[in-house]
Design a protein around this motif. Sequence first.
Motif, PDB file in Angstrom:
ATOM      1  N   GLU A   1      43.830  33.891  43.544  1.00 17.84           N
ATOM      2  CA  GLU A   1      45.045  33.145  43.240  1.00 17.84           C
ATOM      3  C   GLU A   1      45.716  32.813  44.566  1.00 17.84           C
ATOM      4  OE1 GLU A   1      46.525  34.981  39.030  1.00 17.84           O
ATOM      5  OE2 GLU A   1      47.007  36.120  40.827  1.00 17.84           O
TER       6      GLU A   1
ATOM      7  N   ILE B   1      51.794  30.566  46.353  1.00 20.90           N
ATOM      8  CA  ILE B   1      52.509  29.309  46.579  1.00 20.90           C
ATOM      9  C   ILE B   1      53.857  29.569  47.237  1.00 20.90           C
ATOM     10  CG2 ILE B   1      53.509  27.262  45.463  1.00 20.90           C
ATOM     11  CD1 ILE B   1      50.423  27.420  45.364  1.00 20.90           C
TER      12      ILE B   1
ATOM     13  N   GLY C   1      44.515  25.677  38.148  1.00 19.84           N
ATOM     14  CA  GLY C   1      45.761  24.961  38.383  1.00 19.84           C
ATOM     15  C   GLY C   1      46.953  25.527  37.640  1.00 19.84           C
ATOM     16  N   MET C   2      46.762  26.638  36.924  1.00 19.25           N
ATOM     17  CA  MET C   2      47.875  27.282  36.212  1.00 19.25           C
ATOM     18  C   MET C   2      48.739  28.049  37.212  1.00 19.25           C
ATOM     19  SD  MET C   2      47.526  26.927  32.761  1.00 19.25           S
ATOM     20  CE  MET C   2      48.395  28.329  32.171  1.00 19.25           C
ATOM     21  N   SER C   3      50.047  27.831  37.163  1.00 16.41           N
ATOM     22  CA  SER C   3      50.986  28.555  38.023  1.00 16.41           C
ATOM     23  C   SER C   3      51.638  29.680  37.243  1.00 16.41           C
ATOM     24  CB  SER C   3      52.077  27.619  38.536  1.00 16.41           C
ATOM     25  OG  SER C   3      51.522  26.649  39.390  1.00 16.41           O
ATOM     26  N   TYR C   4      51.804  30.812  37.899  1.00 15.78           N
ATOM     27  CA  TYR C   4      52.467  31.973  37.307  1.00 15.78           C
ATOM     28  C   TYR C   4      53.685  32.308  38.157  1.00 15.78           C
ATOM     29  CZ  TYR C   4      48.263  32.384  34.549  1.00 15.78           C
ATOM     30  OH  TYR C   4      47.227  32.120  33.680  1.00 15.78           O
ATOM     31  N   HIS C   5      54.828  32.438  37.502  1.00 15.17           N
ATOM     32  CA  HIS C   5      56.095  32.713  38.169  1.00 15.17           C
ATOM     33  C   HIS C   5      56.514  34.147  37.847  1.00 15.17           C
ATOM     34  CE1 HIS C   5      57.044  28.383  39.052  1.00 15.17           C
ATOM     35  NE2 HIS C   5      56.028  28.282  38.200  1.00 15.17           N
TER      36      HIS C   5
ATOM     37  N   LYS D   1      49.029  30.425  42.025  1.00 12.22           N
ATOM     38  CA  LYS D   1      48.297  29.427  41.246  1.00 12.22           C
ATOM     39  C   LYS D   1      46.819  29.816  41.241  1.00 12.22           C
ATOM     40  CE  LYS D   1      48.915  25.136  42.468  1.00 12.22           C
ATOM     41  NZ  LYS D   1      48.851  23.723  42.867  1.00 12.22           N
ATOM     42  N   ASN D   2      46.203  29.756  40.051  1.00 13.60           N
ATOM     43  CA  ASN D   2      44.783  30.086  39.950  1.00 13.60           C
ATOM     44  C   ASN D   2      43.929  28.831  40.136  1.00 13.60           C
ATOM     45  OD1 ASN D   2      44.796  28.735  37.480  1.00 13.60           O
ATOM     46  ND2 ASN D   2      44.788  30.600  36.262  1.00 13.60           N
TER      47      ASN D   2
END
Length: 76
Positions: A47, A50, A64-68, A60-61
Amino acid sequence: MKGFRKKVQPTFDGTFNTSSDAESFQINNRDGLYWMSYRNELSSWEEQIIRITKTNMVVKNKEGMSYHYRRFQPIN
């Protein structure tokens, strides 16, 4: 530059419930970008970091999925 990731659930009394599972990772710098690299007996993945501050982190993996993530603040 090494650590582990674990699921944590805050409770109302200010303590945490944690899972017994943990994923070890290593942070690598490639071309000025920072990556969290995971590896276990079944798979490996990365990952990209960012943004990271004292209170927030965004990764971001490869899909393209972002994790906050947000640092826990107790309810007063």
